[in-house]
Design an enzyme around this catalytic site. Structure first.
Site, PDB file in Angstrom:
ATOM      1  N   CYS A  39       2.556  -8.072   8.781  1.00  0.00           N
ATOM      2  CA  CYS A  39       1.379  -7.207   8.967  1.00  0.00           C
ATOM      3  C   CYS A  39       1.566  -5.861   8.275  1.00  0.00           C
ATOM      4  O   CYS A  39       2.405  -5.045   8.701  1.00  0.00           O
ATOM      5  CB  CYS A  39       1.142  -7.018  10.471  1.00  0.00           C
ATOM      6  SG  CYS A  39      -0.062  -5.736  10.874  1.00  0.00           S
ATOM      7  N   CYS A  42       0.684  -2.786  10.426  1.00  0.00           N
ATOM      8  CA  CYS A  42       1.732  -2.549  11.424  1.00  0.00           C
ATOM      9  C   CYS A  42       2.814  -1.646  10.858  1.00  0.00           C
ATOM     10  O   CYS A  42       3.318  -0.744  11.544  1.00  0.00           O
ATOM     11  CB  CYS A  42       2.347  -3.870  11.877  1.00  0.00           C
ATOM     12  SG  CYS A  42       1.191  -4.973  12.712  1.00  0.00           S
TER      13      CYS A  42
END
Length: 298
Positions: A39, A42
């Site tokens: 991700c 993230c």
């Protein structure tokens, strides 16, 4: 979250969650950040979270990072549909959450919002009582007792920059300029703490005062010539170096009353720096500013 029928890996993950999140949230705010190695957002959020938590600087805030691929059971329990997702857990239950990436300022506001939900911590309350008692001693003129108390508090709570500021102020009131300078030098130069900024302003005033000033000689000059503003300003500086802000303010106000434009308003500038060093909201500062207004607008 039952753990009787779980495999060993899931059971360990659940036990960690209970300890690091549920139990820790009984006395603090736990930020549970769900993430994944694949991700991109993230990875963008991670350093922002670290900086926001550091900026808040509260000992009762912690962060737990959970990889959804490594902890599918917990991710399912929280019904995570996308990452990054952050839950705030207080008192053993989720109280707030957001999905995606927030700015550092937004993250700080989010954390502070959760802190408002915490009950007062007894140890913190006791600490603040001791801080106020030491501050009261300083206001009452007992600088030695204040310096002893704040010195002990600084040793016990080295992460509290405001305590260093209070300690430096007490040392300045004792005339210990070098000690105050050394105490403040340990703090980051760009620190914005109000108490520290006031202490630094007070230190600047003390350092500007001439060393080894002969008070008797200055007072003799004023006795011979009450209009000797240079002597009166030097006397005010000497009072400041000794921590006597009342007599310093009296001398500066006398100059302003007699000649407010003396040396391009030097006495007024010094007085305003003194007020800043004490703190604009301090009762002494409020009273002194009132005296200044009465002179300026008489």
């Amino acid at each position: 979250m039952a753990s009787l029928s779980l495999n060993e890996k899931d059971r360990a993950a659940v036990d960690r969650f209970r300890r690091d999140v549920l139990e820790a949230s009984r006395t603090g705010v736990v930020l549970v950040r769900f993430t994944a190695t694949w991700c991109g957002p993230c990875r963008q959020l991670a350093p922002l979270m670290e900086r926001a938590i550091a900026a808040v600087g509260h000992p009762r805030v912690s962060q737990v990072v959970i990889d959804i691929d490594e902890n599918r059971l917990i991710a399912e329990e929280f019904r995570i549909q996308s990452v990054p997702t952050v839950y705030a857990v207080v008192g053993g239950r989720p109280v707030d959450a957001f999905v995606g990436v927030l700015s550092e300022r937004e993250l700080k506001a989010f954390i502070e919002k959760q802190l408002a939900l915490l009950p007062p911590d007894a140890a913190e309350a006791d600490l603040e009582v001791m801080v106020e008692a030491a501050a009261a001693a300083l206001r009452d003129g007992d600088a030695a007792r204040a310096a002893d108390a704040f010195g002990q508090l600084v040793r016990e709570h080295p992460d509290r920059a405001d305590l260093v500021g209070h300690y430096a102020r007490a040392l300045l009131a004792l005339g210990q300029v070098a000690g105050a300078r050394a105490a403040l030098a340990r703090l980051p130069a760009d620190l914005k703490d109000a108490v520290v900024q006031q202490a630094r302003a007070a230190l600047a005033l003390a350092e500007a005062a001439p060393e080894g000033t002969d008070l008797a000689a200055l007072e003799a000059r004023l006795a011979a010539d009450a209009g000797d503003h240079a002597a009166r300003h030097a006397l005010a500086a000497a009072f400041l170096a000794r921590g006597d802000r009342d007599r310093a303010a009296d001398a500066l106000l006398k100059i302003i009353a007699d000649d407010r434009d003396w040396e391009n308003g030097k006495a007024r500038d010094t007085l305003l720096k003194l007020i800043e060093s004490v703190g604009l909201g301090d009762p002494w500062s409020v009273a002194t500013r009132r005296r200044l207004r009465q002179i300026l607008f008489a």
